[in-house]
Scaffold this motif. Structure first.
Motif, PDB file in Angstrom:
ATOM      1  N   THR A 152       0.915  -1.106  -0.026  1.00  0.00           N
ATOM      2  CA  THR A 152      -0.295  -0.082  -0.140  1.00  0.00           C
ATOM      3  C   THR A 152       0.882   1.107   0.034  1.00  0.00           C
ATOM      4  O   THR A 152       1.710   1.481   0.920  1.00  0.00           O
ATOM      5  CB  THR A 152      -0.789   0.165   1.319  1.00  0.00           C
ATOM      6  N   GLN A 153       0.572   2.055  -1.004  1.00  0.00           N
ATOM      7  CA  GLN A 153       1.577   3.243  -1.177  1.00  0.00           C
ATOM      8  C   GLN A 153       1.008   4.566  -0.870  1.00  0.00           C
ATOM      9  O   GLN A 153      -0.094   4.884  -1.291  1.00  0.00           O
ATOM     10  CB  GLN A 153       2.131   3.185  -2.444  1.00  0.00           C
ATOM     11  N   ILE A 154       1.329   5.144   0.277  1.00  0.00           N
ATOM     12  CA  ILE A 154       0.825   6.514   0.814  1.00  0.00           C
ATOM     13  C   ILE A 154       2.143   7.401   0.491  1.00  0.00           C
ATOM     14  O   ILE A 154       2.858   7.496   0.795  1.00  0.00           O
ATOM     15  CB  ILE A 154       0.421   6.592   2.196  1.00  0.00           C
ATOM     16  N   VAL A 155       1.456   8.598  -0.344  1.00  0.00           N
ATOM     17  CA  VAL A 155       2.195   9.560  -0.811  1.00  0.00           C
ATOM     18  C   VAL A 155       1.935  10.792  -0.006  1.00  0.00           C
ATOM     19  O   VAL A 155       0.855  11.365  -0.231  1.00  0.00           O
ATOM     20  CB  VAL A 155       2.421   9.869  -2.241  1.00  0.00           C
ATOM     21  N   VAL A 156       2.698  11.532   0.369  1.00  0.00           N
ATOM     22  CA  VAL A 156       2.740  12.905   1.231  1.00  0.00           C
ATOM     23  C   VAL A 156       3.380  13.905   0.503  1.00  0.00           C
ATOM     24  O   VAL A 156       4.805  13.746   0.370  1.00  0.00           O
ATOM     25  CB  VAL A 156       2.913  12.940   2.628  1.00  0.00           C
ATOM     26  N   VAL A 157       2.925  14.827  -0.021  1.00  0.00           N
ATOM     27  CA  VAL A 157       3.701  15.933  -0.935  1.00  0.00           C
ATOM     28  C   VAL A 157       3.733  17.136   0.035  1.00  0.00           C
ATOM     29  O   VAL A 157       2.662  17.767   0.188  1.00  0.00           O
ATOM     30  CB  VAL A 157       2.919  16.165  -2.222  1.00  0.00           C
ATOM     31  N   GLY A 158       4.761  17.530   0.406  1.00  0.00           N
ATOM     32  CA  GLY A 158       5.143  18.597   1.226  1.00  0.00           C
ATOM     33  C   GLY A 158       5.536  18.250   2.680  1.00  0.00           C
ATOM     34  O   GLY A 158       4.842  17.568   3.562  1.00  0.00           O
ATOM     35  N   GLY A 159       6.713  18.639   3.026  1.00  0.00           N
ATOM     36  CA  GLY A 159       7.476  18.275   4.370  1.00  0.00           C
ATOM     37  C   GLY A 159       7.174  19.565   5.188  1.00  0.00           C
ATOM     38  O   GLY A 159       8.289  19.781   6.179  1.00  0.00           O
ATOM     39  N   GLY A 160       6.402  20.098   5.241  1.00  0.00           N
ATOM     40  CA  GLY A 160       6.061  21.209   6.434  1.00  0.00           C
ATOM     41  C   GLY A 160       5.605  20.485   7.591  1.00  0.00           C
ATOM     42  O   GLY A 160       5.744  19.374   8.075  1.00  0.00           O
TER      43      GLY A 160
END
Length: 437
Positions: free
Chosen positions: A6-14
């Motif tokens: 299962t691939q969870i992608v989070v865009v933005g490392g704030g």
């Protein structure tokens, strides 16, 4: 055949994105999940600290978090890049080519699949269509911009110091800050804190009297998030430092070293900082067909899923979340991003377990504004007084500092977070008070 993870992608490392991937990595690990964080920068620094980086009061090299090392520790992967487009049908995102400072391509366009996608790409300063802002103003949206401002500020101070040594008694550094919210107010105060210390760092005849700061606010008063009494107290503190506070002053255009106002006045400035509002990044309008609200913000349901696609979530400054019973969307604050990250983590777990998702409940913990070492003012929400409680002085300063400590614990966990807090106390004693390089 091995089962696909299962691939969870989070865009933005704030603040929100980094906290979320830490929790996801700690929960799922790498066996059946592939957690990926995508960010155009290699390191993270808490955005409310950028005014201190800009003034030289904080050495970001000591406080930033490297995404690569953090990823190894918490069981996720880091990919250096920025999002270019989303293909909702194929459930993939495409990242833009990454170039070095010479324009040479380092990483080409890349396609990454997702089962769940979280957009935490933050926001950018809203120029409200004012001519000349993008050409002549500086911003404090990320560390490179804060570093650029610090270097320009130091150069201006060096020129002024030299001018005084060669007989120009009227030379000064003129800084105009457009926007009387927390960022503008905190930067104005921090500049005077830095100016007081510069004579100890080789600028023998430079001090705060050689600094002229104008804080320009279009509204009737600065700090509209605070009640009028606290806002007036902050204004008085700033004016005592020497800041020229201009409220009810509309900026009509910027030119090189000049701010033009609606009254026809021209404010001369060596440095202009634009801190007048937040909107979603311009590229959001072209990256996908997600529904957008005013200011290029992604419309989300109370579950923080986008109204367009249940598998795509959004949080923080890039999200427009209108909860039932509220007249305005959730405000773009660090506390909002933290609370949203916690809910999205819970909902991602529940979605995979086949459970109904929870709705977001925003807890307004108040607003605090630091006037550097001079003062701190703000308000807290609590059951002690049945609503909003005014705080200032050392109590407010203690609470303000604790917010950063809570952030450290959120992104590092308890043990490492407490260790970094203790290390921060040591650094305050042994490291220089100003960063001048």
């Amino acid at each position: 055949m091995a089962q696909q993870k299962t691939q969870i992608v989070v865009v933005g490392g704030g603040a929100g994105g980094l906290e979320l991937v830490r929790k996801l990595g700690a929960k799922f690990g790498r066996k059946q999940h592939d957690i990926i964080l995508i960010d155009r920068n290699l390191t993270h620094i808490w955005k409310p600290l950028l005014h201190e980086v800009a003034a030289g009061s904080l050495d970001a090299n000591l406080d930033e978090v490297g995404y690569g090392g953090h990823a190894v520790r918490w069981g996720y992967r880091f990919f250096n890049g920025s999002i270019e487009s989303i293909d909702r049908t194929a459930r993939t995102i495409t990242t833009a080519p990454l170039h070095d400072e010479h324009g040479e391509e380092v990483i080409g366009r890349h396609t990454i699949r997702y089962d769940y996608l979280v957009l935490a790409i933050g926001g950018i300063s809203n120029d409200f269509g004012v001519p000349g802002v993008r050409e002549h103003a500086m911003f404090l949206e990320d560390r490179p911009q804060a570093d650029r401002f610090r270097q320009k500020l130091l150069n201006a101070c060096l020129r002024t110091n030299h001018a005084h040594q060669t007989g120009d008694a009227d030379a000064c550094v003129r800084v105009s800050i457009v926007g009387g919210g927390a960022t503008g107010v905190e930067l104005a105060a921090e500049l005077y804190n830095a100016a007081k210390a510069l004579r100890h760092y080789g600028l023998e005849v430079f001090d705060e009297t050689k600094l002229q700061v104008s804080l320009i606010e279009a509204g009737p008063r600065i700090l509209p998030a605070l009640d009028e009494t606290l806002a007036m107290k902050a204004k008085q503190e700033l004016e005592n430092l020497g800041v020229h506070v201009l409220d009810n002053t509309q900026v009509t255009r910027l030119e090189d070293r000049a701010v033009h106002t609606g009254s026809g006045a021209v404010i001369e400035a060596d440095l202009i900082v634009w801190a007048a509002g937040v909107k979603g990044a311009d590229e959001i309008t072209t990256m996908s067909d997600l529904e957008l609200a005013r200011g290029n913000k992604i419309v989300v349901r109370p579950t923080l899923q986008t109204v367009t696609d249940d598998r795509i979530y959004a949080l923080g400054d890039c999200a427009s979340c209108m909860l039932p019973g509220r007249e305005q969307p959730i405000p773009p604050r660090a506390q909002s991003a933290h609370q949203m990250a916690s809910l999205i983590f819970t909902n991602l777990v529940r979605a995979q377990e086949g459970k109904p998702l929870k709705d977001f409940v925003y807890q307004d913990h108040g607003s605090l504004v630091s006037l550097s070492r001079f003062s701190t003012v703000g308000s807290l929400m609590g059951n002690l007084v049945g609503g909003r409680m005014r705080v200032d002085g050392w109590i407010a300063r203690t609470v303000y500092v604790s917010l950063y400590r809570m952030h450290l614990i959120a992104i590092h966990g308890w043990w490492r977070g407490v260790g970094l807090i203790m290390l921060g106390h040591v650094n305050q004693i042994v490291r220089p008070k100003l960063k001048l390089h």
